[in-house]
Design a protein around this motif. Sequence first.
Motif, PDB file in Angstrom:
ATOM      1  N   ALA A 255      22.749  -1.182  24.622  1.00 24.89           N
ATOM      2  CA  ALA A 255      23.634  -0.113  24.150  1.00 24.89           C
ATOM      3  C   ALA A 255      25.023  -0.659  23.825  1.00 24.89           C
ATOM      4  CB  ALA A 255      23.740   0.979  25.215  1.00 24.89           C
ATOM      5  N   ASN A 256      25.750   0.107  23.017  1.00 31.96           N
ATOM      6  CA  ASN A 256      27.151  -0.185  22.676  1.00 31.96           C
ATOM      7  C   ASN A 256      27.308  -1.560  22.017  1.00 31.96           C
ATOM      8  OD1 ASN A 256      28.014   2.314  23.848  1.00 31.96           O
ATOM      9  ND2 ASN A 256      27.836   1.372  25.866  1.00 31.96           N
ATOM     10  N   LEU A 257      26.576  -1.754  20.926  1.00 31.51           N
ATOM     11  CA  LEU A 257      26.517  -3.055  20.255  1.00 31.51           C
ATOM     12  C   LEU A 257      27.454  -3.131  19.052  1.00 31.51           C
ATOM     13  CD1 LEU A 257      22.632  -3.283  20.242  1.00 31.51           C
ATOM     14  CD2 LEU A 257      24.146  -4.597  21.733  1.00 31.51           C
ATOM     15  N   ASP A 258      27.941  -4.337  18.796  1.00 35.66           N
ATOM     16  CA  ASP A 258      28.667  -4.618  17.560  1.00 35.66           C
ATOM     17  C   ASP A 258      27.744  -5.221  16.512  1.00 35.66           C
ATOM     18  OD1 ASP A 258      31.285  -3.911  18.561  1.00 35.66           O
ATOM     19  OD2 ASP A 258      31.229  -5.767  19.718  1.00 35.66           O
ATOM     20  N   GLN A 259      26.630  -5.787  16.972  1.00 32.37           N
ATOM     21  CA  GLN A 259      25.756  -6.538  16.064  1.00 32.37           C
ATOM     22  C   GLN A 259      24.370  -6.682  16.692  1.00 32.37           C
ATOM     23  OE1 GLN A 259      26.643 -10.488  13.615  1.00 32.37           O
ATOM     24  NE2 GLN A 259      26.576 -10.949  15.788  1.00 32.37           N
ATOM     25  N   ALA A 260      23.345  -6.612  15.848  1.00 30.43           N
ATOM     26  CA  ALA A 260      21.971  -6.844  16.282  1.00 30.43           C
ATOM     27  C   ALA A 260      21.438  -8.065  15.545  1.00 30.43           C
ATOM     28  CB  ALA A 260      21.101  -5.629  15.988  1.00 30.43           C
ATOM     29  N   VAL A 261      21.017  -9.079  16.297  1.00 26.86           N
ATOM     30  CA  VAL A 261      20.551 -10.342  15.716  1.00 26.86           C
ATOM     31  C   VAL A 261      19.050 -10.472  15.947  1.00 26.86           C
ATOM     32  CG1 VAL A 261      20.756 -12.852  15.750  1.00 26.86           C
ATOM     33  CG2 VAL A 261      22.774 -11.426  16.199  1.00 26.86           C
ATOM     34  N   CYS A 262      18.312 -10.667  14.869  1.00 25.34           N
ATOM     35  CA  CYS A 262      16.870 -10.905  14.966  1.00 25.34           C
ATOM     36  C   CYS A 262      16.613 -12.387  14.682  1.00 25.34           C
ATOM     37  CB  CYS A 262      16.114 -10.035  13.969  1.00 25.34           C
ATOM     38  SG  CYS A 262      14.313 -10.135  14.143  1.00 25.34           S
ATOM     39  N   ILE A 263      16.086 -13.090  15.696  1.00 26.05           N
ATOM     40  CA  ILE A 263      15.708 -14.488  15.507  1.00 26.05           C
ATOM     41  C   ILE A 263      14.310 -14.518  14.910  1.00 26.05           C
ATOM     42  CG2 ILE A 263      15.445 -16.744  16.576  1.00 26.05           C
ATOM     43  CD1 ILE A 263      18.256 -15.712  16.809  1.00 26.05           C
ATOM     44  N   VAL A 264      14.186 -15.173  13.768  1.00 26.17           N
ATOM     45  CA  VAL A 264      12.941 -15.185  12.986  1.00 26.17           C
ATOM     46  C   VAL A 264      12.434 -16.610  12.875  1.00 26.17           C
ATOM     47  CG1 VAL A 264      11.942 -14.673  10.716  1.00 26.17           C
ATOM     48  CG2 VAL A 264      13.762 -13.206  11.640  1.00 26.17           C
TER      49      VAL A 264
END
Length: 306
Positions: free
Chosen positions: A87-96
């Motif tokens: 919760a309360n994120l500035d950014q969501a990073v998906c490692i691919v």
Amino acid sequence: MEGLVMRSTGSWYEVFCDDQIYQCRVRGKLKLKGTKVTNPVAVGDLVTFEPEPENDKQGVITDILPRENYIIRKSHHKTSHGHILAANLDQAVCIVTLVFPKTSLGFIDRFLVAAEAFRIPALLVFNKKDLYGTEHLQQYEELKNIYEPLGYPCLLISAREEKELELFHQSLKSKKSLISGHSGVGKSTILNKLYPGLELKTSEVSTFADKGVHTTTFAEMFQLDQNTFVIDTPGIKELGLIDIEKEEISHFFPEMRDRFGECKFYNCQHLHEPGCAIREAVDNDEISVTRYYSYLSMMEDEDNRR
């Protein structure tokens, strides 16, 4: 007292307050509030808590302060419930990873939809470049040409290359970032390289099944400097969407959202309706066919591992 939830083990939570970590549990009535979720308190939550009289390093969480946003997925064990990743994120990073193991495009698109639902900026980091052949590098360029025009920056890195890791490092600065992806894509390895003091557990990918082995058991947030936080999550096999109605899904595809109002029918679901501007854009290669297939699988609530 107010604190920040740094770690969740399911029944206990580590809450950071005044340079101290408190081991906290949840007051029973708190579990009955709000949406059906398997974890009423999530990493990244700001909470109020009361220290235990008999142990000043333990406490009881009494309330959750309003969330700015969160990323949620369908629970594996209770499909009618959700599980909040953070919760309360500035950014969501998906490692691919495009190989060993291969990340499904359906997973990527579901991750992006989950981020779009709260307008959380998303970053795609393609790891294990050192294992890519010509075909994989070409595939990366094709995917980059799909996602970057939609507002999703793409980075191609190898955990073995310091210069490439530094580019990723810069993208984390002064933000609270969720780090997610399939098991085995290298989340913990990358974080260990950037911040050796973390000493996160890592494991080799199974050569038999070409799948990762879970090494992160619980979501945990680490403070890397005064304003930089990363949340390491357990590897996710599937990312089932929840709390999103079918008629809303297209709202979270920017390329579809840009064409709202162009379809013949105002309630067009972009499936088989005549005069659909979205399907016409797919036919004209203006919308990626893989993205459209991901949309169809979400509308049908199908498994997203392909």
